[in-house]
Design an enzyme around this catalytic site. Structure first.
Site, short mmCIF file in Angstrom:
data_model
loop_
_atom_site.label_atom_id
_atom_site.label_comp_id
_atom_site.label_asym_id
_atom_site.label_seq_id
_atom_site.Cartn_x
_atom_site.Cartn_y
_atom_site.Cartn_z
N HIS A 163 0.86 -1.20 0.00
CA HIS A 163 0.00 0.00 0.00
C HIS A 163 0.89 1.24 0.00
CE1 HIS A 163 -3.65 2.30 1.88
NE2 HIS A 163 -3.03 3.02 0.96
N HIS B 70 1.57 5.32 -1.74
CA HIS B 70 1.22 6.50 -2.54
C HIS B 70 2.50 7.10 -3.09
CE1 HIS B 70 -3.00 6.70 -1.14
NE2 HIS B 70 -2.50 6.20 -0.02
N HIS C 239 -10.50 0.95 1.50
CA HIS C 239 -10.36 1.95 2.55
C HIS C 239 -11.60 1.81 3.42
CE1 HIS C 239 -9.03 5.95 4.20
NE2 HIS C 239 -10.25 5.85 4.68
N HIS D 33 -4.76 -0.64 5.89
CA HIS D 33 -4.40 0.17 7.08
C HIS D 33 -5.39 -0.02 8.23
CE1 HIS D 33 -7.29 2.70 5.04
NE2 HIS D 33 -6.41 3.29 4.25
N ASP E 54 1.21 2.66 3.58
CA ASP E 54 0.34 3.82 3.32
C ASP E 54 1.17 5.10 3.35
OD1 ASP E 54 -1.94 5.25 2.70
OD2 ASP E 54 -2.68 5.31 4.77
N LYS F 146 -9.08 -0.53 -6.22
CA LYS F 146 -9.17 0.16 -4.93
C LYS F 146 -10.56 0.77 -4.74
CE LYS F 146 -7.81 2.06 -1.07
NZ LYS F 146 -6.53 2.70 -0.76
#
Length: 346
Positions: free
Chosen positions: A12, A14, A136, A174, A248, A98
């Protein structure tokens, strides 16, 4: 003291785009073999063609000698088509889809408004192609307390989803609560798993307020009570195959964090492996670290484990105060703090 483990992956991550991508990608590529790259850009990565193009921009931003492999994802919307899932699987570069409930976090305004009413054909196609859904896991109803949004999401969305589509592979990303831990542990192994961040293993919600408001400890899902942190630590250090590494890591320029309406996200890529190792050492579970960082993730995705190794040395080092780049500065997690474990390639 020195450990040698199979090179980890980050399930995970970004990476953003533009000069922010160029500033941060090497921090992940230095330690990790692969990463599941989040699709919440502006505009979001909603098609396979866009995912392929984004992957090319990531590869161009990597150091020349890097073998880092970005694993791409699609951003699920109310209008995603089942055919897009087929294209994604055939591409060989898209590995998951996602789910952002609309408005749940950074750049999620284009997310799903009605999962069962508008996305069921897409989810059924994902089952056919063994394509995982990355979740999420928070409701966005403003009437629900921000600290309860994960628990309510499990009861109102995730449990009904698993009951409706028991063969859908789901990663609850997460996780932040004992409720999430219990839910994941109650599901069929191999179909439901969870990623866990360094911040949710090391920090509780007091970390948002100690010594004043701490914007660089603000992320979504928000940090929770100490009892939840302890439950997550117990889960990941138990040796369970249901939990694996997902940082994350979410970079923002400093001024977007330190402002009247600061962005959610903690930039932990430079320190993540050091912090995970700290957690496992403090739990007396260093023998279980490698499975969490390097085995459980690829096993769940049906991918081969990495063959290269990295070293983790007990060699104290100080986290930089910031990372400057063309548009400003990025403040890392635990900026200025001395950490005990230093990772390096073999």
């Amino acid at each position: 003291m020195e450990l040698s483990i199979t090179r980890p992956d980050d399930w995970h991550l970004h990476l953003r785009d533009g000069d922010l991508l160029e500033a941060v990608v090497s921090h992940s590529a230095h330690h990790f073999g692969r990463a599941i790259v989040m699709p919440n850009l502006k505009p979001p990565i909603t098609t396979t063609a866009a995912a392929v193009a984004y992957r090319e921009s990531i590869l161009k931003a990597l150091p020349g000698s890097s073998v880092f492999n970005p694993l791409m994802t699609l951003y699920l919307t109310d209008t995603t088509s089942p055919h897009e899932i087929k294209l994604a699987r055939e591409s060989g570069v898209v590995f998951a889809v996602k789910l952002y409930p609309a408005g749940a976090t950074t750049n999620s305004q284009d997310g799903v408004t009605d999962l069962f009413g508008k996305c069921l054909p897409v989810l059924e196609e994902m089952v056919e192609h063994n394509m995982p859904l990355l979740v999420h896991g928070e409701v966005t109803d403003p009437e629900v307390d921000v600290f309860d949004r994960e628990k309510v999401f499990i009861a109102t969305v995730l449990q009904p989803l698993i009951q409706k589509l028991p063969l859908l592979k789901v990663v609850m990303e997460h996780v932040t609560t004992m409720d999430a831990v219990r839910f994941v542990e109650s599901c069929n192994e191999g179909f439901v798993a969870a990623t866990v961040t360094p911040q949710h293993l090391l920090l509780n919600r007091n970390s948002l307020f100690q010594g004043g408001l701490q914007p660089h400890n603000y992320c979504l899902p928000v940090l929770k009570r100490e009892i939840h942190r302890q439950a997550i630590v117990s889960a990941v250090t138990s040796g369970s195959k249901r939990f694996f590494l997902g940082t994350d890591s979410a970079p923002h320029e400093r001024r977007k964090k330190e402002c009247p309406c600061g962005c959610a996200g903690i930039y932990n890529a430079p320190v993540a492996l050091s912090l995970y190792t700290k957690v496992f050492e403090e739990a007396g579970a260093l023998d279980k670290l490698e499975a969490f960082t390097s085995f459980n993730g690829p096993d769940f995705y049906g991918l081969p484990r990495n063959t290269s190794k990295i070293k983790l040395n007990k060699n104290p080092w100080k986290v930089p105060e910031s990372f400057p780049y063309a548009s400003g500065n990025i403040i890392p997690m635990f900026a200025g703090v001395t950490l005990e474990w230093l990772p390096s390639s073999i």
